[in-house]
Enzyme design. Structure first.
Site, short mmCIF file in Angstrom:
data_model
loop_
_atom_site.label_atom_id
_atom_site.label_comp_id
_atom_site.label_asym_id
_atom_site.label_seq_id
_atom_site.Cartn_x
_atom_site.Cartn_y
_atom_site.Cartn_z
N ASP A 100 0.81 -1.21 0.00
CA ASP A 100 0.00 0.00 0.00
C ASP A 100 0.85 1.27 0.00
O ASP A 100 2.02 1.27 0.37
CB ASP A 100 -0.90 0.03 1.24
CG ASP A 100 -2.09 -0.89 1.12
OD1 ASP A 100 -2.12 -1.71 0.17
OD2 ASP A 100 -3.00 -0.81 1.98
N HIS A 151 -6.05 3.31 -3.98
CA HIS A 151 -5.96 3.52 -2.53
C HIS A 151 -6.24 4.98 -2.18
O HIS A 151 -5.69 5.50 -1.20
CB HIS A 151 -4.57 3.10 -2.04
CG HIS A 151 -4.50 2.79 -0.57
ND1 HIS A 151 -5.49 2.12 0.11
CD2 HIS A 151 -3.54 3.07 0.36
CE1 HIS A 151 -5.15 1.98 1.38
NE2 HIS A 151 -3.97 2.56 1.56
N HIS A 155 -4.97 9.39 0.91
CA HIS A 155 -5.00 8.46 2.05
C HIS A 155 -5.77 9.03 3.25
O HIS A 155 -5.31 9.00 4.39
CB HIS A 155 -3.57 8.10 2.47
CG HIS A 155 -3.47 6.80 3.23
ND1 HIS A 155 -3.74 6.69 4.58
CD2 HIS A 155 -3.14 5.56 2.81
CE1 HIS A 155 -3.55 5.45 4.96
NE2 HIS A 155 -3.19 4.73 3.90
N HIS A 245 3.71 -2.42 3.03
CA HIS A 245 3.73 -1.08 2.46
C HIS A 245 5.03 -0.85 1.70
O HIS A 245 6.08 -1.36 2.09
CB HIS A 245 3.60 -0.02 3.57
CG HIS A 245 2.31 -0.10 4.32
ND1 HIS A 245 2.08 -1.05 5.30
CD2 HIS A 245 1.17 0.63 4.21
CE1 HIS A 245 0.84 -0.89 5.78
NE2 HIS A 245 0.28 0.12 5.14
#
Length: 280
Positions: A100, A151, A155, A245
């Site tokens: 991510d 995503h 964020h 990540h």
């Protein structure tokens, strides 16, 4: 000219036109129904890059211009879910690795290199504000057969935003991904795993399935390479989705951890793969 001769010549012209028309139709039918060329046999996972002979996936994404060739398949209308997908269904020792918050030019290339070394596919859920200046990394992901998911742009905690703000966050990132390599994302992940009705509905309207995770490596807390490796290996099981990540801070531990746990998972009989959506 006699009347019967005129009729004879007319019949000959009509017959000739029918023959030419039938031949043209047959030729067109062959173009539209021709079987595609066979692709090279797939390489078993974990066999190393020296056996990679298949063409890059980007080569197969080339489509005929509008009006030529068979129509492109359209995905089934995405249903609005009430909860995200947490793991893969099906048999076998299959797992999914997801990363991510990227792409980050400091860490993402190292992760891509490791995945390429072991001929493994993964999923990257990218943030638009990171992706917009690193579209080359998005193209590299796609060329290597990875899935690029949405995503959001910045964020945020989507459950605290209005419906219009949620849509802007998601749509802007869809546009960047589509612009980078010509395909909109088919998967979406809400930051912090915070979902609500609006996030599910907007994601479905944009043709994306919501994917969460089964095992959180907590690598974003930088707990140490060994701790990340232990969490992934202890959580390994058929169907699980691992969360890691490749951006959002110092991800050097995540890079090193992948190099340790990936060969161990493959040696343990796991197939690291990506989910596939069904098309009509």
């Amino acid at each position: 000219m006699k009347k019967d001769q005129l009729f004879t010549r007319r019949r000959m012209l009509i017959a000739g036109a029918a023959v030419l028309g039938a031949a043209g139709a047959a030729g067109t039918a062959r173009v539209l129904t021709a079987e595609p060329a066979a692709r090279p046999a797939s390489v078993p996972l974990g066999q190393g890059p020296q056996l990679r002979t298949a063409l890059k996936p980007s080569a197969f994404r080339l489509q005929p211009m509008a009006g030529y060739g068979p129509p492109r398949h359209r995905p089934v209308k995405t249903a609005v879910r009430r909860e995200p997908i947490l793991q893969m269904s099906g048999s076998g020792r299959r797992m999914v690795l997801t990363f991510d918050d990227g792409p980050d030019p400091r860490y993402t290339p190292h992760i891509l290199s490791t995945l390429r070394e072991y001929d493994v596919r993964a999923m990257f859920f990218v943030c638009g504000e990171m992706a917009v200046d690193n579209k080359d990394l998005l193209r590299e992901m796609a060329d290597d057969g990875h899935i690029v998911g949405n995503h959001t742009w910045t964020h945020p905690q989507l459950t605290e935003l209005s419906r219009s703000a949620i849509r802007r966050e998601i749509e802007r990132t869809c546009e960047v991904i589509d612009d980078a390599y010509g395909e909109p994302p088919a998967w979406f992940r809400a930051p912090y795993g915070a979902w609500n009705r609006n996030t599910f509905k907007i994601g479905a309207e944009l043709g994306m399935e919501p994917l969460a995770w089964t095992v959180d490596s907590l690598d974003w807390t930088t707990p140490g390479t060994r701790t990340i490796v232990d969490r992934v290996e202890e959580g390994a099981a058929p169907g699980v989705v691992i969360l890691s990540h490749d951006a959002g801070g110092d991800r050097s531990q995540s890079v090193r951890a992948l190099r340790e746990y990936l060969p161990h998972l493959l040696d343990s009989g796991y197939h690291i793969t990506v989910p596939h959506r069904k098309f009509v």
